[in-house]
Write a protein that holds these residues in place. Structure first.
Motif, PDB file in Angstrom:
ATOM      1  N   UNK A 452       0.830  -1.220   0.000  1.00 42.53           N
ATOM      2  CA  UNK A 452       0.000   0.000   0.000  1.00 42.53           C
ATOM      3  C   UNK A 452       0.856   1.259   0.000  1.00 42.53           C
ATOM      4  N   UNK A 453       1.931   1.250   0.789  1.00 43.95           N
ATOM      5  CA  UNK A 453       2.811   2.422   0.831  1.00 43.95           C
ATOM      6  C   UNK A 453       3.450   2.671  -0.520  1.00 43.95           C
ATOM      7  N   UNK A 454       3.912   1.602  -1.168  1.00 44.34           N
ATOM      8  CA  UNK A 454       4.524   1.743  -2.491  1.00 44.34           C
ATOM      9  C   UNK A 454       3.490   2.234  -3.501  1.00 44.34           C
ATOM     10  N   UNK A 455       2.274   1.701  -3.419  1.00 52.87           N
ATOM     11  CA  UNK A 455       1.215   2.113  -4.341  1.00 52.87           C
ATOM     12  C   UNK A 455       0.852   3.581  -4.148  1.00 52.87           C
ATOM     13  N   UNK A 456       1.076   4.099  -2.955  1.00 56.53           N
ATOM     14  CA  UNK A 456       0.819   5.516  -2.686  1.00 56.53           C
ATOM     15  C   UNK A 456       1.962   6.411  -3.147  1.00 56.53           C
ATOM     16  N   UNK A 457       3.038   5.789  -3.684  1.00 59.77           N
ATOM     17  CA  UNK A 457       4.124   6.557  -4.259  1.00 59.77           C
ATOM     18  C   UNK A 457       5.368   6.660  -3.404  1.00 59.77           C
ATOM     19  N   UNK A 458       5.410   5.963  -2.257  1.00 60.00           N
ATOM     20  CA  UNK A 458       6.576   6.038  -1.376  1.00 60.00           C
ATOM     21  C   UNK A 458       7.754   5.279  -1.969  1.00 60.00           C
ATOM     22  N   UNK A 459       8.950   5.796  -1.772  1.00 62.32           N
ATOM     23  CA  UNK A 459      10.155   5.084  -2.166  1.00 62.32           C
ATOM     24  C   UNK A 459      10.456   3.997  -1.136  1.00 62.32           C
ATOM     25  N   UNK A 460      11.369   3.087  -1.485  1.00 68.75           N
ATOM     26  CA  UNK A 460      11.743   2.045  -0.533  1.00 68.75           C
ATOM     27  C   UNK A 460      12.301   2.638   0.746  1.00 68.75           C
ATOM     28  N   UNK A 461      13.102   3.688   0.613  1.00 63.18           N
ATOM     29  CA  UNK A 461      13.667   4.328   1.805  1.00 63.18           C
ATOM     30  C   UNK A 461      12.564   4.936   2.670  1.00 63.18           C
ATOM     31  N   UNK A 462      11.582   5.562   2.036  1.00 58.26           N
ATOM     32  CA  UNK A 462      10.491   6.174   2.793  1.00 58.26           C
ATOM     33  C   UNK A 462       9.641   5.110   3.495  1.00 58.26           C
ATOM     34  N   UNK A 494       0.349  -0.525  -8.317  1.00 61.82           N
ATOM     35  CA  UNK A 494      -0.573   0.572  -8.013  1.00 61.82           C
ATOM     36  C   UNK A 494      -1.916   0.347  -8.686  1.00 61.82           C
ATOM     37  N   UNK A 495      -1.880  -0.075  -9.964  1.00 59.12           N
ATOM     38  CA  UNK A 495      -3.138  -0.312 -10.677  1.00 59.12           C
ATOM     39  C   UNK A 495      -3.918  -1.469 -10.055  1.00 59.12           C
ATOM     40  N   UNK A 496      -3.212  -2.519  -9.646  1.00 56.98           N
ATOM     41  CA  UNK A 496      -3.883  -3.669  -9.060  1.00 56.98           C
ATOM     42  C   UNK A 496      -4.549  -3.304  -7.739  1.00 56.98           C
ATOM     43  N   UNK A 497      -3.832  -2.608  -6.871  1.00 51.78           N
ATOM     44  CA  UNK A 497      -4.411  -2.235  -5.588  1.00 51.78           C
ATOM     45  C   UNK A 497      -5.570  -1.268  -5.766  1.00 51.78           C
ATOM     46  N   UNK A 498      -5.462  -0.374  -6.743  1.00 54.69           N
ATOM     47  CA  UNK A 498      -6.558   0.555  -7.008  1.00 54.69           C
ATOM     48  C   UNK A 498      -7.803  -0.161  -7.499  1.00 54.69           C
ATOM     49  N   UNK A 499      -7.598  -1.232  -8.307  1.00 49.72           N
ATOM     50  CA  UNK A 499      -8.739  -1.983  -8.829  1.00 49.72           C
ATOM     51  C   UNK A 499      -9.404  -2.813  -7.752  1.00 49.72           C
ATOM     52  N   UNK A 500      -8.575  -3.390  -6.848  1.00 48.23           N
ATOM     53  CA  UNK A 500      -9.133  -4.272  -5.814  1.00 48.23           C
ATOM     54  C   UNK A 500      -9.756  -3.488  -4.674  1.00 48.23           C
ATOM     55  N   UNK A 501      -9.239  -2.268  -4.431  1.00 46.11           N
ATOM     56  CA  UNK A 501      -9.773  -1.453  -3.342  1.00 46.11           C
ATOM     57  C   UNK A 501     -10.014  -0.036  -3.845  1.00 46.11           C
ATOM     58  N   UNK A 502     -10.980   0.181  -4.743  1.00 44.20           N
ATOM     59  CA  UNK A 502     -11.236   1.513  -5.274  1.00 44.20           C
ATOM     60  C   UNK A 502     -11.598   2.477  -4.151  1.00 44.20           C
ATOM     61  N   UNK A 503     -10.999   3.661  -4.227  1.00 42.41           N
ATOM     62  CA  UNK A 503     -11.256   4.662  -3.217  1.00 42.41           C
ATOM     63  C   UNK A 503     -10.331   4.598  -2.028  1.00 42.41           C
ATOM     64  N   UNK A 504      -9.524   3.496  -1.943  1.00 39.87           N
ATOM     65  CA  UNK A 504      -8.622   3.362  -0.780  1.00 39.87           C
ATOM     66  C   UNK A 504      -7.565   4.455  -0.799  1.00 39.87           C
ATOM     67  N   UNK A 505      -7.090   4.782  -2.010  1.00 41.98           N
ATOM     68  CA  UNK A 505      -6.017   5.767  -2.097  1.00 41.98           C
ATOM     69  C   UNK A 505      -6.606   7.174  -2.144  1.00 41.98           C
TER      70      UNK A 505
END
Length: 505
Positions: A452-462, A494-505
């Protein structure tokens, strides 16, 4: 550098990063070569030879190394004690009053105690090894504490093992012992697995993998991978379990690591069983528990028996499990596994056909109350609930199945929790909690947080900073997420998580 120090150095290196049979032979050579000139160093080599024999599943070699511990030696010079060896007791003891050398007495008690362990006489082993454990713990250095924790683990005192190994880990880290840290973590993670503390085992195994990789200890990496495979077998998807198990087995086969290969095969079978494939689980486990060249590690195979019995019963195999269960009964009576009496009663309930089944399940549940172990407790509640439901007793089945769901959730056994929920629904009831749906249900909670963090755009370090873990651990989990979900890029994730949980992000 003397000849014996070369042999010892090479043997220790191979013990952690090479064929353990070669390590065993070198370590015994080192012990023999230094027996007269440096008895303490000779004993250290013998102890490490026992570790090599154990890792390789060489029961006879283990006994030979134990015997070599107290072989006759010449007089020891004042400066010949190795710093890696336990010190003699600081206060007078009965054997000192009788004129016996306290160091010699220590090692004889250690040798005789471990012989008792090998012979299954755990009552006598406790008498002999408890003073040894106390002396090692009192030293308060990391090697001594790790040895003490290992002794407690072999005696089945899991609470003491975890406590002492936890102190050993802190001590090793404080001393900057980078080579020792992953080995302590391996023992600690295994102790946590034995006790059913899967969350902690997973965290410590992941930390150990990172540390072992940096210090080039492939045998330790394999052992930790097997631990992770066992932890994932109750929580993750088959692909995650298989990835860990195959990492373990590649090195185990090349380096003769019988203990590691037994654990890895067991992990894959547990994953099969958890996902409803009892047929494959039974096929994997049968060679491990039966006589023959493919039998599992001499000190571990009997622990696999309950899983095999359950798999064979669910698969509908017409097998005579009585002899195996009788052997497991001997193990359960030894007192080296606090959960064994409960598992024995469960095994007998699963194969019973003479009207004793319900009483045996009740006995198993009563035994579970005496030992910590939420996963196995929940397994028994699930088996009992399934048995009741199939006999058209859904009202009685529901409390067992509800308890099983909660028990599996407590220890992170997501796969088994869903299995129990399905049984509960079939019994006409449900719980308000529900697992992740779709492909996200394949991920562990930690993997899901990272995804989820990666799908929200976070880097590995973040992500690492957010979750207080290392960047390498994030990378490791992310690779497993990609494998589990069948994606190849962060964008696809990101696309997969958005499809499985629309509105989560």
């Amino acid at each position: 550098m003397s000849g014996e120090s070369v042999e010892l150095t090479q043997g220790l290196r191979l013990l952690h990063d090479g064929p353990v049979t070669d390590a065993y032979n070198l370590l015994l050579l080192a012990a023999t070569a230094s027996r007269v000139t440096d008895p303490a160093l000779s004993r250290m080599a013998c102890v490490h030879a026992t570790l090599a024999a154990w890792a390789g599943g060489d029961r006879d070699g283990y006994r030979r190394a134990l015997d070599a511990l107290c072989a006759p030696a010449g007089p020891q010079s004042a400066g010949s004690r190795s710093a890696a060896q336990p010190e003699a007791p600081r206060t007078a003891a009965p054997h000192e009053a009788a004129g016996r050398d306290p160091v010699d007495a220590f090692w004889r008690e250690y040798r005789d105690g471990m012989r008792c362990v090998m012979n299954g006489d755990f009552r006598r082993a406790n008498v002999l090894l408890r003073p040894v454990l106390g002396i090692l713990t009192a030293r308060a250095d990391a090697p001594g504490l790790m040895s003490a924790g290992t002794i407690a683990l072999m005696l089945g005192d899991l609470a003491t093992a975890r406590q002492v190994l936890g102190v050993a880990l802190a001590t090793a880290r404080a001393a900057g012992s980078t080579a020792l840290v992953p080995r302590v973590l391996e023992h600690l993670a295994y102790a946590e697995l034995r006790e059913g503390s899967y969350h902690q085992a997973r965290v410590h195994a992941e930390a150990g993998l990172e540390a072992a990789g940096e210090s080039g200890q492939r045998n330790v990496v394999a052992g930790l991978s097997a631990v992770l495979a066992l932890a994932a077998s109750i929580a993750g998807g088959p692909a995650t379990v298989a990835a860990h198990a195959q990492t373990a087995l590649r090195t185990a086969h090349a380096h003769g690591l019988s203990q590691t290969s037994t654990l890895a095969e067991w992990a894959q079978a547990r994953a099969d069983l958890g996902h409803g494939d009892a047929e494959h689980a039974a096929a994997r486990l049968a060679p491990l528990v039966q006589d023959g060249p493919r039998q599992g590690h001499f000190g571990l195979w009997v622990m696999v028996v309950p899983c095999y019995v359950e798999s064979a019963v669910l698969a509908g195999h017409d097998v005579d499990a009585a002899a195996l269960i009788d052997q497991y009964a001997v193990w359960a009576a030894m007192g080296a596994d606090p959960q064994a009496p409960a598992l024995l009663a469960r095994c007998r309930a699963l194969v019973s056909s003479d009207g004793r089944t319900e009483g045996l399940f009740t006995e198993a549940l009563a035994e579970h109350e005496k030992a910590n172990g939420p996963y196995e407790h929940a397994r028994t509640q699930l088996a009992y609930g399934m048995w009741l439901r199939r006999r058209r007793r859904p009202v009685e089945a529901r409390p067992q199945l509800r308890a099983a769901v909660l028990g599996f959730e407590q220890c992170g056994a997501d796969v088994w929790a869903e299995h129990a929920r399905a049984e509960l629904r079939a019994a006409g009831d449900t719980l308000t909690t529900a697992p992740e749906t779709g492909s996200l249900g394949l991920l562990t909670p930690q993997q899901l947080r990272i995804a989820r963090s990666v799908a929200e755009g976070a880097t590995n370090r973040e992500v690492a900073q957010k979750l207080s873990i290392s960047t390498r651990t994030v990378e490791y989990h992310l690779r497993n997420v990609f494998t589990q979900l069948g994606v190849r890029s962060r964008g696809a994730l990101t696309r997969l998580l958005g499809a499985e949980q629309p509105g989560h992000f």
